[in-house]
Design a protein around this motif. Structure first.
Motif, mmCIF file in Angstrom:
data_model
loop_
_atom_site.group_PDB
_atom_site.id
_atom_site.type_symbol
_atom_site.label_atom_id
_atom_site.label_comp_id
_atom_site.label_asym_id
_atom_site.label_seq_id
_atom_site.Cartn_x
_atom_site.Cartn_y
_atom_site.Cartn_z
ATOM 1 N N CYS A 61 1.581 5.286 -8.675
ATOM 2 C CA CYS A 61 0.418 4.499 -8.267
ATOM 3 C C CYS A 61 -0.522 4.332 -9.461
ATOM 4 N N CYS A 110 -2.839 7.008 -1.293
ATOM 5 C CA CYS A 110 -3.870 5.975 -1.102
ATOM 6 C C CYS A 110 -3.649 5.186 0.196
ATOM 7 N N SER A 111 -2.440 5.327 0.764
ATOM 8 C CA SER A 111 -2.036 4.531 1.933
ATOM 9 C C SER A 111 -2.211 3.035 1.655
ATOM 10 N N ASP A 112 -1.707 2.625 0.493
ATOM 11 C CA ASP A 112 -1.865 1.225 0.093
ATOM 12 C C ASP A 112 -0.573 0.716 -0.538
ATOM 13 N N TRP A 113 -0.338 -0.572 -0.378
ATOM 14 C CA TRP A 113 0.826 -1.239 -0.959
ATOM 15 C C TRP A 113 0.550 -1.505 -2.427
ATOM 16 N N ARG A 114 1.541 -1.295 -3.259
ATOM 17 C CA ARG A 114 1.414 -1.511 -4.707
ATOM 18 C C ARG A 114 2.501 -2.489 -5.144
#
Length: 169
Positions: A10, A34-38
Motif C-alpha cells: 500500500c 486501510c480497507s481501501d482499493w489500490r
C-alpha cells in the motif's frame, strides 16, 4: 486472497496488498489495513517525433553515452497534460519551441513501468536548436534516413515506423 507480485504494498501505509474482487472492476489490489482499493500505479512519459516544418527532417538524439539514436522523451509531471509535457521536454532539451503537437499512440514499457505516449511535434525550423546537457549529440534525418538510424528493436523505432507508415513516408 491472492497476494500481488507488482505494486505489492500500500502506498499509504505499507501493508502488503491482496487481490480482491470489486464489483464491475474484477480483481483489484486491496489494502486490508486501510480497507481501501489500490488501483495499479505507473509512470507516464512522452516521446516525440520532432519534425522541422521547413525541411521535413526528423530530429534523432543520442543520450547518456549510448551509441544509438532515439527520440526526444521525458516524464509527465503530476497534473501536466501529456501534450504540454511534449512541448516542455522539447523546449528543455533542445531549446526549440513547438508550433503544434499531435498524438500518435501509446505503448506500455514494462522495464520502467511506464505508459509511453507518443506525439509528433512540429517546430518551425531548427535555427533555435540549442541542446542541454541531457543530449550528447543529434542529427536531422530525412524520414528514410531516420528509419535506418533509429535504435533497432526499440520502442522509439516502433513509434517512428508506425508514424511514417501511416503518413506514407
Amino acid at each position: 486472497m491472492e497476494i500481488l507480485e507488482s505494486q505489492s504494498f500500500c502506498p499509504k501505509c505499507g501493508t502488503a496488498l491482496v487481490i480482491k474482487e470489486l464489483e464491475d472492476e474484477g480483481n483489484v489490489p486491496f489494502c486490508p489495513k486501510c480497507s481501501d482499493w489500490r488501483f495499479p500505479m505507473f509512470n507516464v512519459a512522452v516521446s516525440m517525433i520532432v519534425i522541422d516544418e521547413s525541411t521535413g527532417k526528423i530530429l534523432l538524439i543520442k543520450q547518456y553515452g549510448r551509441p544509438f539514436y532515439i527520440l526526444v522523451a521525458g516524464y509527465v509531471n503530476r497534473g501536466e497534460r501529456p501534450e504540454d509535457a511534449a512541448a516542455r521536454e522539447i523546449k528543455e532539451e533542445t531549446g526549440m519551441t513547438v508550433s503544434r503537437v499531435s498524438f500518435n499512440r501509446t505503448s506500455f514499457f514494462e522495464p520502467s513501468n511506464t505508459l509511453m505516449c507518443n506525439f509528433t511535434a512540429f517546430v518551425p525550423d531548427s535555427s533555435s536548436l540549442n541542446t542541454n546537457k541531457e543530449i550528447d549529440s543529434y542529427s536531422w534525418f530525412t524520414p528514410e534516413e531516420a528509419r535506418k538510424n533509429i535504435k533497432s528493436d526499440s520502442l522509439a523505432q516502433k513509434f517512428l515506423n508506425a508514424y511514417l507508415d501511416e503518413a506514407g513516408l
